[in-house]
Design a protein around this motif. Structure first.
Motif, PDB file in Angstrom:
ATOM      1  N   ALA A 165       3.433  10.017  -7.754  1.00 45.19           N
ATOM      2  CA  ALA A 165       4.035  10.223  -9.325  1.00 45.19           C
ATOM      3  C   ALA A 165       3.012  11.083 -10.322  1.00 45.19           C
ATOM      4  O   ALA A 165       3.519  11.307 -11.091  1.00 45.19           O
ATOM      5  CB  ALA A 165       4.858   8.927  -9.243  1.00 45.19           C
ATOM      6  N   LYS A 166       2.155   9.613 -10.136  1.00 44.64           N
ATOM      7  CA  LYS A 166       1.523   9.736 -11.169  1.00 44.64           C
ATOM      8  C   LYS A 166       0.429  10.709 -11.419  1.00 44.64           C
ATOM      9  O   LYS A 166      -0.066  12.283 -12.417  1.00 44.64           O
ATOM     10  CB  LYS A 166       0.147   8.554 -11.353  1.00 44.64           C
ATOM     11  CG  LYS A 166      -0.564   8.277 -12.138  1.00 44.64           C
ATOM     12  CD  LYS A 166      -1.661   7.178 -11.981  1.00 44.64           C
ATOM     13  CE  LYS A 166      -2.081   6.701 -13.739  1.00 44.64           C
ATOM     14  NZ  LYS A 166      -3.049   5.685 -13.763  1.00 44.64           N
ATOM     15  N   GLU A 167       0.104  11.572 -10.226  1.00 50.18           N
ATOM     16  CA  GLU A 167      -0.991  12.780  -9.748  1.00 50.18           C
ATOM     17  C   GLU A 167      -0.242  13.791 -10.455  1.00 50.18           C
ATOM     18  O   GLU A 167      -0.823  15.352 -11.207  1.00 50.18           O
ATOM     19  CB  GLU A 167      -1.071  13.047  -8.186  1.00 50.18           C
ATOM     20  CG  GLU A 167      -2.535  12.626  -8.711  1.00 50.18           C
ATOM     21  CD  GLU A 167      -3.438  12.029  -6.683  1.00 50.18           C
ATOM     22  OE1 GLU A 167      -2.707  13.369  -5.969  1.00 50.18           O
ATOM     23  OE2 GLU A 167      -3.472  11.560  -6.281  1.00 50.18           O
ATOM     24  N   VAL A 208      10.690  12.183 -13.388  1.00 55.71           N
ATOM     25  CA  VAL A 208      10.411  12.459 -12.834  1.00 55.71           C
ATOM     26  C   VAL A 208      10.510  13.524 -11.843  1.00 55.71           C
ATOM     27  O   VAL A 208      11.708  13.955 -12.288  1.00 55.71           O
ATOM     28  CB  VAL A 208      10.687  11.214 -11.075  1.00 55.71           C
ATOM     29  CG1 VAL A 208      10.464  11.229  -9.883  1.00 55.71           C
ATOM     30  CG2 VAL A 208      10.345  10.161 -11.261  1.00 55.71           C
ATOM     31  N   ARG A 209       9.987  14.193 -10.856  1.00 53.11           N
ATOM     32  CA  ARG A 209      10.146  15.982 -10.341  1.00 53.11           C
ATOM     33  C   ARG A 209      10.350  16.344  -9.079  1.00 53.11           C
ATOM     34  O   ARG A 209      10.175  15.008  -8.006  1.00 53.11           O
ATOM     35  CB  ARG A 209       8.838  16.774 -10.725  1.00 53.11           C
ATOM     36  CG  ARG A 209       8.883  17.063 -12.355  1.00 53.11           C
ATOM     37  CD  ARG A 209       9.591  17.611 -13.320  1.00 53.11           C
ATOM     38  NE  ARG A 209      10.723  18.638 -12.645  1.00 53.11           N
ATOM     39  CZ  ARG A 209      11.378  19.254 -13.585  1.00 53.11           C
ATOM     40  NH1 ARG A 209      12.271  18.597 -14.225  1.00 53.11           N
ATOM     41  NH2 ARG A 209      11.741  20.183 -12.489  1.00 53.11           N
ATOM     42  N   ASN A 253       0.572  -1.047   0.294  1.00 54.72           N
ATOM     43  CA  ASN A 253       0.216  -0.024   0.004  1.00 54.72           C
ATOM     44  C   ASN A 253       0.680   1.386  -0.066  1.00 54.72           C
ATOM     45  O   ASN A 253       0.891   2.074  -0.737  1.00 54.72           O
ATOM     46  CB  ASN A 253      -1.204   0.034   1.432  1.00 54.72           C
ATOM     47  CG  ASN A 253      -1.697  -1.065   1.138  1.00 54.72           C
ATOM     48  OD1 ASN A 253      -2.600  -1.522   0.168  1.00 54.72           O
ATOM     49  ND2 ASN A 253      -2.591  -1.477   2.015  1.00 54.72           N
ATOM     50  N   PHE A 254       1.899   1.146   0.750  1.00 54.54           N
ATOM     51  CA  PHE A 254       3.548   2.492   1.105  1.00 54.54           C
ATOM     52  C   PHE A 254       3.734   2.644  -0.425  1.00 54.54           C
ATOM     53  O   PHE A 254       3.680   3.524  -1.224  1.00 54.54           O
ATOM     54  CB  PHE A 254       3.844   1.667   1.688  1.00 54.54           C
ATOM     55  CG  PHE A 254       5.143   3.659   1.812  1.00 54.54           C
ATOM     56  CD1 PHE A 254       4.472   4.811   2.498  1.00 54.54           C
ATOM     57  CD2 PHE A 254       6.139   2.876   0.698  1.00 54.54           C
ATOM     58  CE1 PHE A 254       5.212   5.005   2.291  1.00 54.54           C
ATOM     59  CE2 PHE A 254       7.140   3.943   1.195  1.00 54.54           C
ATOM     60  CZ  PHE A 254       7.231   5.543   1.579  1.00 54.54           C
ATOM     61  N   ILE A 255       3.990   1.622  -0.987  1.00 54.22           N
ATOM     62  CA  ILE A 255       4.036   1.450  -2.287  1.00 54.22           C
ATOM     63  C   ILE A 255       3.470   2.847  -3.374  1.00 54.22           C
ATOM     64  O   ILE A 255       3.644   2.895  -4.306  1.00 54.22           O
ATOM     65  CB  ILE A 255       5.214  -0.025  -2.770  1.00 54.22           C
ATOM     66  CG1 ILE A 255       5.839  -0.712  -2.343  1.00 54.22           C
ATOM     67  CG2 ILE A 255       5.441  -0.076  -4.572  1.00 54.22           C
ATOM     68  CD1 ILE A 255       6.059  -1.883  -2.143  1.00 54.22           C
ATOM     69  N   GLU A 256       2.039   2.037  -3.366  1.00 53.08           N
ATOM     70  CA  GLU A 256       1.010   2.373  -4.548  1.00 53.08           C
ATOM     71  C   GLU A 256       1.205   3.469  -4.131  1.00 53.08           C
ATOM     72  O   GLU A 256       1.002   4.154  -4.958  1.00 53.08           O
ATOM     73  CB  GLU A 256      -0.270   1.279  -4.078  1.00 53.08           C
ATOM     74  CG  GLU A 256      -1.183   1.354  -5.212  1.00 53.08           C
ATOM     75  CD  GLU A 256      -2.142   0.520  -5.178  1.00 53.08           C
ATOM     76  OE1 GLU A 256      -2.314  -0.337  -5.475  1.00 53.08           O
ATOM     77  OE2 GLU A 256      -3.305   1.146  -4.144  1.00 53.08           O
ATOM     78  N   GLY A 257       1.166   4.156  -2.699  1.00 51.78           N
ATOM     79  CA  GLY A 257       1.265   5.490  -2.158  1.00 51.78           C
ATOM     80  C   GLY A 257       2.100   6.444  -3.092  1.00 51.78           C
ATOM     81  O   GLY A 257       1.347   8.109  -4.000  1.00 51.78           O
ATOM     82  N   LEU A 258       3.126   5.911  -3.086  1.00 53.32           N
ATOM     83  CA  LEU A 258       4.156   7.431  -4.403  1.00 53.32           C
ATOM     84  C   LEU A 258       3.794   6.704  -5.846  1.00 53.32           C
ATOM     85  O   LEU A 258       4.222   7.802  -5.585  1.00 53.32           O
ATOM     86  CB  LEU A 258       5.468   5.846  -3.599  1.00 53.32           C
ATOM     87  CG  LEU A 258       6.234   6.392  -2.068  1.00 53.32           C
ATOM     88  CD1 LEU A 258       7.494   5.781  -1.868  1.00 53.32           C
ATOM     89  CD2 LEU A 258       6.032   7.599  -1.764  1.00 53.32           C
ATOM     90  N   ILE A 265       8.361   9.866  -4.434  1.00 50.30           N
ATOM     91  CA  ILE A 265       8.942   9.425  -4.980  1.00 50.30           C
ATOM     92  C   ILE A 265      10.178   9.373  -4.957  1.00 50.30           C
ATOM     93  O   ILE A 265      11.223   9.362  -5.631  1.00 50.30           O
ATOM     94  CB  ILE A 265       8.847   8.178  -6.082  1.00 50.30           C
ATOM     95  CG1 ILE A 265       9.392   6.612  -6.249  1.00 50.30           C
ATOM     96  CG2 ILE A 265       8.625   9.347  -7.094  1.00 50.30           C
ATOM     97  CD1 ILE A 265       8.865   5.779  -6.355  1.00 50.30           C
ATOM     98  N   ALA A 266      10.577  10.799  -5.096  1.00 48.05           N
ATOM     99  CA  ALA A 266      11.911  11.333  -5.675  1.00 48.05           C
ATOM    100  C   ALA A 266      13.182  11.710  -4.149  1.00 48.05           C
ATOM    101  O   ALA A 266      14.416  12.299  -3.945  1.00 48.05           O
ATOM    102  CB  ALA A 266      12.463  13.202  -5.857  1.00 48.05           C
TER     103      ALA A 266
END
Ligand code: G3P
Length: 478
Positions: A344-346, A370-371, A335-340, A376-377
């Motif tokens: 990033a998608k948004e 990635v910015r 779930n945490f990974i998915e949150g990251l 995730i940066a």
């Protein structure tokens, strides 16, 4: 089925008086796989008393005999790879082959530690007083290294066996006793490993393995007055342990956000294969995984294409089949990974593959463009997701690396060795790898993190030294 693995104390396998157990969920099937004892604080107290008294006679056991027992344990461990490898597959979803490698590497580490111990602990120093102003040659100072006492070892889920023995072997060779608190995912592998030490014939009480809930015995263990040193590998918990622990040496390896800086003259095939190895092995669940790629804009398109082609070849599935990518350790981790990923998608990252997840299994994902405003940066996913940030100067890459609160390892890819050395000097991390992905091994190399990545240095030699104290005796001549 209902069997609960026993804990190890006083040279015996015991059932906890709590009557309770902790269940270990198989990350791939998400079903309960094993159960271990939920030990009580009274049982911790008992183990500490035993550890204190066993240590006293162990410290007087000749060094060569301590080494001999460690060599024996190493051989038994290697001869009994199978049960440990099997439980690693079932409780942490480590691919079968890598699970075997972890056990073999652990046996080698124990043997190396025994050899290194007899050398470095077998010699002391002799100092003369007349080298310091105002002194005659009337004081002879003898130094040696003595054990600290009771060492508490807390390894993480990702290398339960290897990161346990990397604490146990240096502690024991140096004359300490050892209390092991395994991670819940990985506890059964640790219990099998402890059984190898049991079979080798170490004295009763010298080694104990306490299982249970962190919430019940975690603080009690780390704040226990009998503990003289804590060696911990894991996440943020390490920071709170360091705040609560007493005045004792701490060896801590916490998180990392290892950067991979790619210059425009780099061998891009080499970089691509190292991003795959560094970013996706054990599904990115390594503190030393490549966690951010900082690539010069001029070569970014070409590099991303090469990595994409390799990601497409990664196999995804059960650890029993040696799949490259397996389920991450828990649902909360997934779930945490998915949150990251969603963040990033948004914020507009480019998805080089479609995001896909089934249960705890997350398909490998490369995120381009990635910015710095994306989580995730900066945050470590501990999963099979690698972000790529395009940079327009080397300084930008170094600045990004140094702005992190972590400082474990990093790597730089270039054919210009002079540039590589200068970049290595500028990177605020414990280790910089030139033209290879970050990695802890070989296990005798020093291994350490700056900033929130840790305290102290590991690697066989440094661990032995950290688990000892210098003792001096001064002979005063008339
Ligand atoms: O995540 C634990 C850390 O020690 C990594 O070890 O061998 O994968 O570089 P390694």
């Amino acid at each position: 089925d209902g069997e609960v693995y026993k804990y190890y104390a006083d040279g015996e396998w015991k059932t906890s008086s709590s009557g309770k157990s902790v269940s270990i969920i198989n990350p791939a099937t998400r079903k309960p796989q094993y159960k271990v004892q939920a030990c009580t604080q009274e049982e911790v107290n008992a183990v500490m008393e035993l550890a204190k008294s066993a240590q006293k006679s162990w410290a007087k056991t000749p060094l060569w005999k301590r080494a001999e027992l460690l060599h024996k344990a190493a051989a038994i461990l290697k001869d009994n790879k199978a049960p440990m490898a099997e439980s690693l597959v079932k409780e942490i979803a480590k691919p079968a082959k890598d699970s075997v490698t972890e056990v073999v590497r652990s046996g080698d580490l124990i043997s190396y530690c025994a050899e290194e111990g007899v050398r470095i602990l077998g010699e002391g120093k002799f100092l003369l007083s007349d080298s310091f102003p105002g002194n005659d040659r009337t004081k002879y100072c003898l130094t040696s290294k003595i054990p600290l006492g009771v060492v508490l070892a807390i390894p993480p889920f990702n290398y339960p066996v290897n990161l346990a023995v990397s604490k146990i072997a240096p502690a024991l060779i140096a004359g300490n006793s050892l209390v092991l608190k395994p991670p819940t995912q990985g506890a059964v592998s640790c219990l099998h490993m402890v059984h190898c030490f049991h079979l080798a014939g170490f004295p009763k009480g010298l080694i104990s393995c306490i299982t249970g809930k962190g919430s019940e015995i975690g603080d009690f263990l780390t704040m226990h007055p009998a503990v003289n040193c804590i060696s911990f590998t894991g996440g943020d918990t390490g920071i709170s342990i360091s705040k609560k622990a007493g005045m004792i040496p701490l060896q801590m390896e916490l998180g990392g956000k290892d950067a991979c800086i790619v210059l425009d003259d780099a061998d891009l095939d080499l970089v691509a294969s190292n991003i795959i190895k560094g970013g996706f092995s054990y599904s990115g669940q390594r503190c030393t995984a490549v966690k951010v790629v900082l690539v010069m804009e001029s070569v970014a398109d070409e590099l991303v294409e090469k990595v994409k082609a390799k990601v497409a070849k990664l196999t995804v599935g059960p650890p029993e089949d040696n799949s490259d990518i397996t389920a991450v350790v828990s649902e909360s981790s997934a779930n945490f990974i998915e949150g990251l990923v969603m963040d990033a998608k948004e914020k507009g990252a480019t998805f080089c593959q479609e995001y896909k997840r089934e249960g705890n299994l997350i398909w490998p994902l490369l995120l381009d463009n990635v910015r710095p405003d994306m989580r995730i940066a900066w945050e470590e996913p501990f999963g099979p997701v690698v972000p790529v940030l395009r940079i327009s100067s080397v300084e930008e890459g170094i600045n990004h690396c140094n702005a992190s609160n972590f400082g474990l390892q990093g790597c730089v890819f270039t054919k210009d060795i002079n540039k590589a050395i200068l970049i290595s000097d500028a990177m605020e991390t414990g280790t910089v790898q030139i033209n290879s992905a970050p990695a802890r091994g070989p296990d005798h190399f020093p291994f350490q993190g700056l900033k929130d990545s840790g305290i102290g240095s590991q690697g066989v030699t440094n661990s032995i030294n950290l688990m000892t104290k210098v003792k001096t005796t001064v002979i005063n001549l008339p």
